[in-house]
Write a protein that holds these residues in place. Structure first.
Motif, mmCIF file in Angstrom:
data_model
loop_
_atom_site.group_PDB
_atom_site.id
_atom_site.type_symbol
_atom_site.label_atom_id
_atom_site.label_comp_id
_atom_site.label_asym_id
_atom_site.label_seq_id
_atom_site.Cartn_x
_atom_site.Cartn_y
_atom_site.Cartn_z
ATOM 1 N N VAL A 1 -13.061 70.537 -23.467
ATOM 2 C CA VAL A 1 -13.895 71.328 -24.372
ATOM 3 C C VAL A 1 -13.125 71.590 -25.662
ATOM 4 C CG1 VAL A 1 -15.227 72.463 -22.538
ATOM 5 C CG2 VAL A 1 -13.158 73.541 -23.386
ATOM 6 N N LEU A 2 -13.875 71.768 -26.722
ATOM 7 C CA LEU A 2 -13.299 72.217 -27.984
ATOM 8 C C LEU A 2 -13.428 73.726 -27.968
ATOM 9 C CD1 LEU A 2 -12.176 71.774 -30.828
ATOM 10 C CD2 LEU A 2 -14.525 71.466 -31.613
ATOM 11 N N ASN A 3 -12.292 74.414 -27.877
ATOM 12 C CA ASN A 3 -12.278 75.870 -27.780
ATOM 13 C C ASN A 3 -11.598 76.418 -29.033
ATOM 14 O OD1 ASN A 3 -12.370 78.501 -26.975
ATOM 15 N ND2 ASN A 3 -10.940 78.272 -25.275
ATOM 16 N N GLY A 4 -12.399 76.740 -30.030
ATOM 17 C CA GLY A 4 -11.842 77.240 -31.284
ATOM 18 C C GLY A 4 -11.058 76.170 -32.001
ATOM 19 N N ASP A 5 -9.740 76.374 -32.073
ATOM 20 C CA ASP A 5 -8.886 75.423 -32.791
ATOM 21 C C ASP A 5 -8.027 74.588 -31.852
ATOM 22 O OD1 ASP A 5 -7.261 77.452 -31.927
ATOM 23 O OD2 ASP A 5 -6.126 77.624 -33.795
ATOM 24 N N LYS A 6 -8.478 74.404 -30.605
ATOM 25 C CA LYS A 6 -7.696 73.573 -29.676
ATOM 26 C C LYS A 6 -8.613 72.892 -28.660
ATOM 27 C CE LYS A 6 -6.174 77.786 -27.408
ATOM 28 N NZ LYS A 6 -6.316 78.845 -28.295
ATOM 29 N N PHE A 7 -8.087 71.809 -28.100
ATOM 30 C CA PHE A 7 -8.768 71.099 -27.027
ATOM 31 C C PHE A 7 -8.194 71.590 -25.708
ATOM 32 C CE2 PHE A 7 -8.873 67.893 -30.502
ATOM 33 C CZ PHE A 7 -10.246 67.817 -30.653
ATOM 34 N N GLU A 8 -9.070 72.050 -24.811
ATOM 35 C CA GLU A 8 -8.641 72.539 -23.511
ATOM 36 C C GLU A 8 -9.520 71.917 -22.429
ATOM 37 O OE1 GLU A 8 -9.157 76.785 -23.672
ATOM 38 O OE2 GLU A 8 -7.375 77.064 -24.898
ATOM 39 N N THR A 9 -9.068 72.037 -21.171
ATOM 40 C CA THR A 9 -9.908 71.617 -20.057
ATOM 41 C C THR A 9 -10.319 72.858 -19.278
ATOM 42 O OG1 THR A 9 -8.032 71.241 -18.580
ATOM 43 C CG2 THR A 9 -8.816 69.360 -19.850
ATOM 44 N N GLN A 10 -11.519 72.789 -18.716
ATOM 45 C CA GLN A 10 -12.035 73.921 -17.956
ATOM 46 C C GLN A 10 -12.775 73.420 -16.732
ATOM 47 O OE1 GLN A 10 -14.553 76.187 -20.588
ATOM 48 N NE2 GLN A 10 -12.856 76.876 -21.861
ATOM 49 N N ASN A 11 -12.738 74.226 -15.669
ATOM 50 C CA ASN A 11 -13.558 73.957 -14.488
ATOM 51 C C ASN A 11 -14.987 74.356 -14.824
ATOM 52 O OD1 ASN A 11 -11.691 73.022 -12.513
ATOM 53 N ND2 ASN A 11 -10.889 75.104 -12.342
ATOM 54 N N LEU A 12 -15.864 73.395 -14.835
ATOM 55 C CA LEU A 12 -17.263 73.660 -15.130
ATOM 56 C C LEU A 12 -18.119 72.945 -14.098
ATOM 57 C CD1 LEU A 12 -17.186 73.012 -18.995
ATOM 58 C CD2 LEU A 12 -17.181 75.225 -17.866
ATOM 59 N N THR A 13 -19.321 73.445 -13.903
ATOM 60 C CA THR A 13 -20.245 72.763 -12.990
ATOM 61 C C THR A 13 -20.921 71.629 -13.751
ATOM 62 O OG1 THR A 13 -22.173 74.087 -13.572
ATOM 63 C CG2 THR A 13 -20.724 74.948 -11.824
ATOM 64 N N CYS B 1 -6.460 64.735 -33.522
ATOM 65 C CA CYS B 1 -5.328 64.204 -34.290
ATOM 66 C C CYS B 1 -4.039 64.526 -33.540
ATOM 67 C CB CYS B 1 -5.269 64.838 -35.678
ATOM 68 S SG CYS B 1 -6.695 64.435 -36.707
ATOM 69 N N CYS B 2 -3.005 63.731 -33.769
ATOM 70 C CA CYS B 2 -1.763 63.959 -33.035
ATOM 71 C C CYS B 2 -0.567 64.062 -33.975
ATOM 72 C CB CYS B 2 -1.544 62.856 -32.003
ATOM 73 S SG CYS B 2 -1.706 61.197 -32.632
ATOM 74 N N ARG B 3 0.446 64.763 -33.468
ATOM 75 C CA ARG B 3 1.716 64.949 -34.175
ATOM 76 C C ARG B 3 2.841 64.376 -33.320
ATOM 77 N NH1 ARG B 3 -0.437 70.185 -36.411
ATOM 78 N NH2 ARG B 3 -0.199 71.293 -34.471
ATOM 79 N N SER B 4 3.958 64.103 -33.946
ATOM 80 C CA SER B 4 5.105 63.516 -33.235
ATOM 81 C C SER B 4 5.646 64.429 -32.143
ATOM 82 C CB SER B 4 6.221 63.165 -34.220
ATOM 83 O OG SER B 4 6.674 64.333 -34.879
ATOM 84 N N ASP B 5 5.414 65.748 -32.245
ATOM 85 C CA ASP B 5 5.918 66.687 -31.240
ATOM 86 C C ASP B 5 5.039 66.754 -29.991
ATOM 87 O OD1 ASP B 5 3.709 68.111 -32.153
ATOM 88 O OD2 ASP B 5 4.844 69.889 -32.729
ATOM 89 N N GLY B 6 3.994 65.905 -29.929
ATOM 90 C CA GLY B 6 3.138 65.859 -28.749
ATOM 91 C C GLY B 6 1.898 66.733 -28.840
ATOM 92 N N GLN B 7 1.741 67.452 -29.926
ATOM 93 C CA GLN B 7 0.571 68.312 -30.092
ATOM 94 C C GLN B 7 -0.653 67.474 -30.458
ATOM 95 O OE1 GLN B 7 0.490 71.772 -29.632
ATOM 96 N NE2 GLN B 7 2.496 71.325 -28.778
ATOM 97 N N VAL B 8 -1.784 67.808 -29.861
ATOM 98 C CA VAL B 8 -3.078 67.219 -30.220
ATOM 99 C C VAL B 8 -3.934 68.378 -30.696
ATOM 100 C CG1 VAL B 8 -5.111 65.977 -29.391
ATOM 101 C CG2 VAL B 8 -2.842 65.376 -28.522
ATOM 102 N N TYR B 9 -4.514 68.227 -31.865
ATOM 103 C CA TYR B 9 -5.252 69.328 -32.465
ATOM 104 C C TYR B 9 -6.528 68.804 -33.127
ATOM 105 C CZ TYR B 9 -3.219 67.402 -36.704
ATOM 106 O OH TYR B 9 -2.865 66.544 -37.719
ATOM 107 N N PRO B 10 -7.570 69.647 -33.189
ATOM 108 C CA PRO B 10 -8.784 69.238 -33.893
ATOM 109 C C PRO B 10 -8.621 69.452 -35.396
ATOM 110 C CG PRO B 10 -9.125 71.348 -32.815
ATOM 111 C CD PRO B 10 -7.730 70.914 -32.490
ATOM 112 N N GLU B 11 -9.035 68.460 -36.156
ATOM 113 C CA GLU B 11 -8.995 68.574 -37.614
ATOM 114 C C GLU B 11 -10.364 68.183 -38.152
ATOM 115 O OE1 GLU B 11 -6.985 66.082 -41.170
ATOM 116 O OE2 GLU B 11 -5.557 67.000 -39.770
#
Length: 168
Positions: free
Chosen positions: A35-47, A87-97
């Motif tokens: 899911v896109l949760n605000g300014d980050k991508f997260e995973t959630q348990n959903l039905t 989008c990705c950064r060299s430090d391993g972060q993935v962020y929505p832009e």
């Protein structure tokens, strides 16, 4: 006969936006939805009825003569009228832009381009290899008690279930 090349004679890879774009739900190996949760991508348990954000995979066509495994793509979610691109950064972060998807990319790599690699014929599992960081793949990982999307180093032959992404 002799040929010489100057810097201007060698073309970099050019990626052109394809007309192919498909929308999917994205799940981790343990069936959590991305899911896109605000300014980050997260995973959630959903039905199955809740499901998460739908993500689009925009394909790109490469002009390269060297074949890489998988097709070139960008991953994004719609947030209102905006496209939030992974989008990705060299430090391993993935962020929505927020981004207008480019029609043409005249570089060998881009922070939002991935090689989409199908794992098995008949399977709906894929790996997303970063075009910018070639030994790194999108992966699901728990960071500070939150399951999120990250960029993880992995050798091509190495099996890493956290890098397996299911599209439905």
């Amino acid at each position: 006969m002799c040929f010489s090349l100057t810097d201007g004679d060698v073309d970099e890879d050019i990626f052109r936006k394809s007309s192919q774009c498909k929308s999917h739900f994205i799940r981790s190996k343990d069936n959590k939805f991305l899911v896109l949760n605000g300014d980050k991508f997260e995973t959630q348990n959903l039905t199955i009825h809740q499901q998460g954000s739908r993500f689009s995979i925009q394909n790109y066509i490469s002009s390269s003569f060297t074949e890489r495994q998988g097709r070139v793509a960008m991953l994004y979610a719609d947030k209102g009228s905006k496209k939030m691109v992974a989008c990705c950064r060299s430090d391993g972060q993935v962020y929505p832009e927020e981004m207008v998807l480019p029609k043409k990319i005249e570089k060998d790599a881009h922070k939002a381009l991935f090689y989409l690699i199908k794992l098995n014929s008949g399977s709906d599992k894929y790996m997303f290899q970063s075009a910018m960081y070639q030994s790194k793949y999108l992966a699901f990982e728990t960071v500070e008690f939150v399951d999120k999307l990250v960029l993880r180093h992995k050798e091509p032959e190495e099996v890493d279930a956290n890098c397996e992404i299911q599209l439905s």
